[in-house]
Design a protein around this motif. Structure first.
Motif, mmCIF file in Angstrom:
data_model
loop_
_atom_site.group_PDB
_atom_site.id
_atom_site.type_symbol
_atom_site.label_atom_id
_atom_site.label_comp_id
_atom_site.label_asym_id
_atom_site.label_seq_id
_atom_site.Cartn_x
_atom_site.Cartn_y
_atom_site.Cartn_z
ATOM 1 N N THR A 297 -1.804 7.118 -11.116
ATOM 2 C CA THR A 297 -2.125 6.335 -12.311
ATOM 3 C C THR A 297 -1.104 6.551 -13.422
ATOM 4 O OG1 THR A 297 -3.510 8.141 -13.131
ATOM 5 C CG2 THR A 297 -4.583 6.433 -11.803
ATOM 6 N N GLN B 283 0.889 3.325 -14.404
ATOM 7 C CA GLN B 283 0.006 2.352 -15.060
ATOM 8 C C GLN B 283 -0.339 2.785 -16.479
ATOM 9 O OE1 GLN B 283 -3.651 1.672 -12.968
ATOM 10 N NE2 GLN B 283 -4.431 0.204 -14.461
ATOM 11 N N ARG B 284 -0.629 4.072 -16.656
ATOM 12 C CA ARG B 284 -0.969 4.582 -17.982
ATOM 13 C C ARG B 284 0.212 4.453 -18.939
ATOM 14 N NH1 ARG B 284 -1.814 9.425 -16.655
ATOM 15 N NH2 ARG B 284 -3.999 9.182 -16.071
ATOM 16 N N GLY C 75 0.694 0.850 -19.907
ATOM 17 C CA GLY C 75 -0.398 0.402 -20.770
ATOM 18 C C GLY C 75 -0.221 0.855 -22.208
ATOM 19 N N TRP D 280 1.400 -3.674 -16.112
ATOM 20 C CA TRP D 280 0.177 -2.866 -16.039
ATOM 21 C C TRP D 280 -0.774 -3.454 -15.001
ATOM 22 C CZ3 TRP D 280 -4.960 -3.975 -16.596
ATOM 23 C CH2 TRP D 280 -5.831 -2.884 -16.690
ATOM 24 N N PHE D 281 -0.930 -4.784 -15.035
ATOM 25 C CA PHE D 281 -1.825 -5.435 -14.079
ATOM 26 C C PHE D 281 -1.303 -5.278 -12.657
ATOM 27 C CE2 PHE D 281 -3.181 -9.266 -11.714
ATOM 28 C CZ PHE D 281 -4.548 -9.029 -11.723
ATOM 29 N N HIS E 42 -2.256 -1.950 -11.453
ATOM 30 C CA HIS E 42 -3.696 -1.958 -11.225
ATOM 31 C C HIS E 42 -4.022 -2.660 -9.902
ATOM 32 C CE1 HIS E 42 -7.991 -2.243 -12.047
ATOM 33 N NE2 HIS E 42 -7.918 -3.540 -11.799
ATOM 34 N N LYS F 85 -3.393 -0.862 -6.499
ATOM 35 C CA LYS F 85 -4.347 0.164 -6.064
ATOM 36 C C LYS F 85 -5.383 -0.384 -5.081
ATOM 37 C CE LYS F 85 -4.146 3.014 -10.237
ATOM 38 N NZ LYS F 85 -4.927 3.563 -11.363
ATOM 39 N N ARG F 86 -5.496 -1.701 -5.040
ATOM 40 C CA ARG F 86 -6.487 -2.286 -4.136
ATOM 41 C C ARG F 86 -6.072 -2.041 -2.690
ATOM 42 N NH1 ARG F 86 -7.572 -8.399 -5.869
ATOM 43 N NH2 ARG F 86 -8.919 -8.196 -4.024
#
Length: 303
Positions: free
Chosen positions: A16, A19-20, A23, A66-67, A70, A73-74
């Protein structure tokens, strides 16, 4: 004939941290963008307005990055068997192309401003530009905490670096205006920043485009791989149909066929091939097909 996949590639796990970082940088950029718009309109500075426009697209670009992290991760599904990692490469391409549009707009406005000079309030411009520099330095530092080899992080860094240069340009322009009153410095420095942005944008667009076009991983040489496999592995007759590509920079992949003689241990050959791919070419995800041939067939294949 044997076929196998190695699904334990490093790119299959996602932290993460990236992403953090993206963001936080997006929040900082979007927040200060409003201050730059107001300051640019009040002071009449093209450098500030151009930088605010750049920060607006940066906010969108960082939000997209960022998206992308995210979405990556799927887990993979029956429709998306590789997962969603490549969306981050697509985001990097979009971000890189947006930098070209930003640079073109800045140059257009600069030419217009040189032909039609306007009054610029150097003091207000300097105050806003210093604040922007501080915010951009902070955002840049936060992004450097992420994985700098990641193409999405690299694109985000370039966006923020462009903002940082824009703030430096605005500070220099404001000081020149304050002490000399020479307002053309404002659009001139804006063009200089745009040129630097274009140079960086080209690298991101070229690299992300290469990945999306299924180009070979960086520093991968198919000829060298074939030569090493055929020369070093016992029982190998010929290596064929080598195809290497990347899902992302961190997830190189390869498929190949290895022809071996009838006395070779196919399991051992497969293990040896995968070990060589991982240790020498940094490719952990591979599909290796083994074909066994008699001595006579092997001689025909070599010829």
């Amino acid at each position: 004939m044997a076929q196998d996949h190695d699904h334990n590639a490093p790119g299959h796990t996602h932290g993460t941290g990236n992403q953090r970082a993206v963001g936080i940088a997006a929040i900082l950029t979007g927040g200060f963008m409003i201050a730059e718009v107001v300051g640019g309109l009040i002071s009449g500075s093209l450098a500030l307005i151009a930088d605010a426009g750049h920060m607006l697209t940066d906010f969108v670009a960082l939000s997209l990055a960022w998206f992308a992290f995210h979405l990556a991760k799927r887990p993979a599904s029956w429709k998306a068997t590789y997962g969603f990692d490549r969306f981050s490469v697509l985001a990097a391409l979009v971000n890189g192309l947006s930098l070209f549009l930003i640079a073109a707009w800045i140059c257009f406005e600069a030419i217009k401003r040189l032909n039609e000079p306007v009054e610029v309030l150097g003091g207000t411009m300097l105050l806003i530009a210093v604040g922007g520099l501080i915010v951009n330095i902070l955002a840049f530092w936060i992004l450097t905490r992420g994985e700098k080899d990641n193409l999405n992080i690299k694109a985000a860094l370039l966006h923020v670096a462009g903002d940082l240069l824009g703030s430096v340009g605005a500070i220099i322009a404001s000081l020149v205006i304050i002490y000399t009153g020479w307002t053309p410095i404002d659009p001139i420095l804006s063009v200089f920043v745009a040129i630097i942005i274009l140079r960086s944008a080209w690298h991101v667009v070229r690299e992300s485009g290469h990945i999306l076009l299924e180009g070979a991983p960086r520093d991968f040489d198919r000829r060298k791989l074939i030569q090493e496999l055929e020369a070093e592995l016992s029982g190998v007759i010929k290596v064929r149909h080598v195809h290497a590509w990347s899902i992302t920079q961190e997830r190189p992949m390869i498929t190949l066929e290895v022809d071996v003689n009838e006395d070779a241990d196919t399991d051992q050959v497969k293990i040896a091939v995968k070990t060589l791919l991982k240790e020498r070419f940094n490719i952990a995800h591979s599909t290796v097909e083994i074909n066994q041939y008699s001595q006579k067939q092997g001689s025909e294949l070599k010829s």
